[in-house]
Write a protein that holds these residues in place. Structure first.
Motif, mmCIF file in Angstrom:
data_model
loop_
_atom_site.group_PDB
_atom_site.id
_atom_site.type_symbol
_atom_site.label_atom_id
_atom_site.label_comp_id
_atom_site.label_asym_id
_atom_site.label_seq_id
_atom_site.Cartn_x
_atom_site.Cartn_y
_atom_site.Cartn_z
ATOM 1 N N ASN A 117 26.403 6.620 -14.256
ATOM 2 C CA ASN A 117 25.289 7.518 -14.540
ATOM 3 C C ASN A 117 25.785 8.948 -14.753
ATOM 4 O O ASN A 117 25.317 9.897 -14.119
ATOM 5 C CB ASN A 117 24.260 7.478 -13.406
ATOM 6 N N THR A 118 26.733 9.111 -15.643
ATOM 7 C CA THR A 118 27.361 10.420 -15.826
ATOM 8 C C THR A 118 26.398 11.486 -16.355
ATOM 9 O O THR A 118 26.675 12.682 -16.228
ATOM 10 C CB THR A 118 28.566 10.309 -16.781
ATOM 11 N N ALA A 119 25.267 11.079 -16.912
ATOM 12 C CA ALA A 119 24.295 12.062 -17.402
ATOM 13 C C ALA A 119 23.705 12.890 -16.274
ATOM 14 O O ALA A 119 23.145 13.965 -16.514
ATOM 15 C CB ALA A 119 23.177 11.351 -18.171
ATOM 16 N N ALA A 120 23.835 12.419 -15.027
ATOM 17 C CA ALA A 120 23.272 13.134 -13.887
ATOM 18 C C ALA A 120 24.155 14.293 -13.432
ATOM 19 O O ALA A 120 23.727 15.120 -12.627
ATOM 20 C CB ALA A 120 23.050 12.175 -12.721
ATOM 21 N N PHE A 121 25.379 14.380 -13.945
ATOM 22 C CA PHE A 121 26.343 15.372 -13.465
ATOM 23 C C PHE A 121 26.293 16.642 -14.320
ATOM 24 O O PHE A 121 25.925 16.605 -15.492
ATOM 25 C CB PHE A 121 27.757 14.797 -13.489
ATOM 26 N N ILE A 138 35.285 10.570 -11.618
ATOM 27 C CA ILE A 138 33.931 11.040 -11.355
ATOM 28 C C ILE A 138 34.009 12.143 -10.309
ATOM 29 O O ILE A 138 34.510 11.917 -9.203
ATOM 30 C CB ILE A 138 33.033 9.893 -10.847
ATOM 31 N N PRO A 139 33.560 13.360 -10.653
ATOM 32 C CA PRO A 139 33.677 14.472 -9.699
ATOM 33 C C PRO A 139 32.878 14.230 -8.428
ATOM 34 O O PRO A 139 31.686 13.950 -8.485
ATOM 35 C CB PRO A 139 33.138 15.667 -10.493
ATOM 36 N N LYS A 325 29.673 6.548 -3.479
ATOM 37 C CA LYS A 325 30.099 7.861 -2.976
ATOM 38 C C LYS A 325 29.597 8.995 -3.862
ATOM 39 O O LYS A 325 29.304 10.092 -3.364
ATOM 40 C CB LYS A 325 31.632 7.916 -2.907
ATOM 41 N N THR A 326 29.499 8.758 -5.169
ATOM 42 C CA THR A 326 29.020 9.807 -6.075
ATOM 43 C C THR A 326 27.595 9.552 -6.545
ATOM 44 O O THR A 326 27.107 10.219 -7.455
ATOM 45 C CB THR A 326 29.950 9.946 -7.298
ATOM 46 N N GLY A 327 26.929 8.582 -5.923
ATOM 47 C CA GLY A 327 25.515 8.354 -6.188
ATOM 48 C C GLY A 327 24.669 9.327 -5.382
ATOM 49 O O GLY A 327 25.170 10.153 -4.622
ATOM 50 N N VAL A 328 23.367 9.221 -5.522
ATOM 51 C CA VAL A 328 22.461 10.165 -4.869
ATOM 52 C C VAL A 328 22.615 10.129 -3.354
ATOM 53 O O VAL A 328 22.803 11.165 -2.703
ATOM 54 C CB VAL A 328 21.003 9.887 -5.273
ATOM 55 N N ASP A 346 20.706 16.342 -9.780
ATOM 56 C CA ASP A 346 19.581 15.861 -8.979
ATOM 57 C C ASP A 346 19.840 16.045 -7.491
ATOM 58 O O ASP A 346 18.922 16.367 -6.722
ATOM 59 C CB ASP A 346 19.248 14.402 -9.311
ATOM 60 N N VAL A 347 21.085 15.875 -7.070
ATOM 61 C CA VAL A 347 21.410 16.087 -5.661
ATOM 62 C C VAL A 347 21.338 17.571 -5.317
ATOM 63 O O VAL A 347 20.860 17.954 -4.241
ATOM 64 C CB VAL A 347 22.799 15.514 -5.335
ATOM 65 N N ALA A 348 21.786 18.428 -6.223
ATOM 66 C CA ALA A 348 21.693 19.873 -5.994
ATOM 67 C C ALA A 348 20.229 20.287 -5.818
ATOM 68 O O ALA A 348 19.896 21.094 -4.940
ATOM 69 C CB ALA A 348 22.327 20.634 -7.151
#
Length: 418
Positions: A117-121, A138-139, A325-328, A346-348
């Motif tokens: 889901n790289t569009a979320a970054f 994935i950052p 780990k890099t999901g929500v 989204d997490v920010a």
């Protein structure tokens, strides 16, 4: 060929990595049937370790996969040695400065955008690990620079935070004026207007206006007229005498200089927020946006990604870990407990109501920030810039001479390493 390239990078990294290599905890890679995944990380501080342990426990409970940590004391150097020896873990931290070289060496598996889901970054952060439109890491988190201001000192001399200009160009007049007020109140040389650092890790967002200080082929472009002009501007702020490096003030780093009350203004990452609150709770400070330069907002971001070992037999397990780990859920739990900023927008947004206004200032810098990346041969370029910029600040060379010499040194090293 891969081992030769790994050995070349190991030599390059050794030029700027000063910590001695420690022994990592050996762990044999397990097969898919065991559902054991080895992950290469550094332990970090107590909060980071507690946070990632919590994420590990949640992940193991949900998936039945067992995580085995490979703890590194100097990951950037040690992971290269393990890759060369064929003993690297299934997935590991990828520093943004080494990502391009890792891709060139073929040691990272390409990652599917939809799967993660790289569009979320944040796009500028994801681009740090993207080459030829292919994502290789994935950052996991990031840190950004913002301005810290000791409002207690300002109030004591009759000034306020509103007196600080929003543009960097105004610093050339503002810093000496503030310094004169500080000298009159505290005595000459007791408190300085600003603590600053000139290395590319802090100044790249200023150097890259109009033209990049490094070329697509990995060579340095320091002698370009535009780059020289920006470096001259940085040098001119130090030349006022009102901005000094922390070492010039007898401190080890910006946070210490600021906490000790040796400087009123500093540009630092969000990691310093808890440091000041924990070790210098008496300091009254506020955090504000980075100053504009040439009419544009900018900052620096520092990021690390999760990459998958291209030779790992457990790439499917590694994929599940990075997804979590890099999901929500995983990123939210990690960021709230450990302190680094999220890389997902989204997490920010979800974290913002729970964060202090100061940390939200750091988040606001992310979309306009420049990642700390200088191409495949970053260690060579960084080392050469630092060596000759120091000579320019000491008055032993002009900025133009220093940048020409730095470019020559860096490109000679790049040519030898190709």
């Amino acid at each position: 060929m891969k081992k030769f390239l790994v050995a070349t990078l190991l030599l390059a990294v050794s030029l700027v990595v000063f910590a001695a290599c420690g022994n990592n905890d050996p762990a044999d890679a397990a097969d898919d049937g065991d559902r054991v995944l080895t992950l290469g990380i550094w332990a970090g501080n107590d909060a980071e370790w507690a946070s990632i342990e919590r994420v590990r426990q949640d992940f193991e409970a949900q998936t039945g996969i067992t995580i085995e940590w490979r703890l590194y004391t100097d990951l950037n150097t040690q992971i290269i040695a393990d890759l060369a020896a064929g003993t690297a873990p299934d997935a590991f931290y990828v520093d943004s400065g080494l990502a391009e070289q890792f891709v060139y060496m073929g040691v990272l598996a390409p990652l599917d955008r939809a799967t993660f889901n790289t569009a979320a970054f944040y796009q500028n952060v994801l681009d740090t690990f993207t080459f030829n439109n292919v994502v290789y890491a994935i950052p996991k988190d990031q840190s950004s620079l913002a301005r810290y201001v000791n409002v207690g000192i300002l109030n004591e001399i009759g000034w306020s935070i509103n007196d600080i200009p929003s543009d960097l160009e105004s610093y050339l007049e503002f810093l000496p004026r503030l310094q004169a007020a500080l000298d009159a109140h505290f005595g000459v040389g007791q408190v300085f207007a600003a603590t600053g650092m000139y290395e590319p890790a802090r100044s790249l967002h200023l150097l890259n206006r109009n033209v990049s200080p490094f070329n697509a082929d990995g060579t340095a472009n320091f002698a370009h007229a535009d780059v020289v002009r920006h470096v001259q501007f940085i040098e001119s702020m130090f030349a006022t005498g009102a901005m000094r490096t922390p070492q010039m003030m007898g401190a080890g780093w910006n946070g210490e200089a600021f906490g000790l009350g040796l400087a009123v203004i500093m540009e630092e990452g969000n990691w310093v927020y808890s440091f000041i609150n924990n070790y210098f709770p008496e300091v009254e400070f506020e955090i504000i946006d980075m100053p504009t330069y040439m009419g544009q907002r900018s900052s620096m971001i520092f990021t690390v990604g999760w990459g998958i070992n291209a030779d790992s037999p457990n790439q499917d397990l590694a994929t599940q870990w990075i997804q979590y780990k890099t999901g929500v859920e995983g990123m939210y739990n990690w960021s709230m407990a450990a302190g680094p900023l999220p890389t997902r927008m989204d997490v920010a947004d979800a974290m913002a109501p729970s964060l202090s206004p100061g940390l939200n200032v750091h988040i606001n810098q992310i979309p306009v920030a420049t990642p700390w990346v200088m191409g495949r041969f970053q260690p060579f370029l960084n080392d050469a810039f630092m060596s000759y910029m120091s000579a320019a600040l000491e008055g032993n060379m002009t900025v133009a001479q220093a940048m020409a010499a730095a470019q020559e040194q860096a490109n000679m090293q790049v040519a030898l390493a190709r």
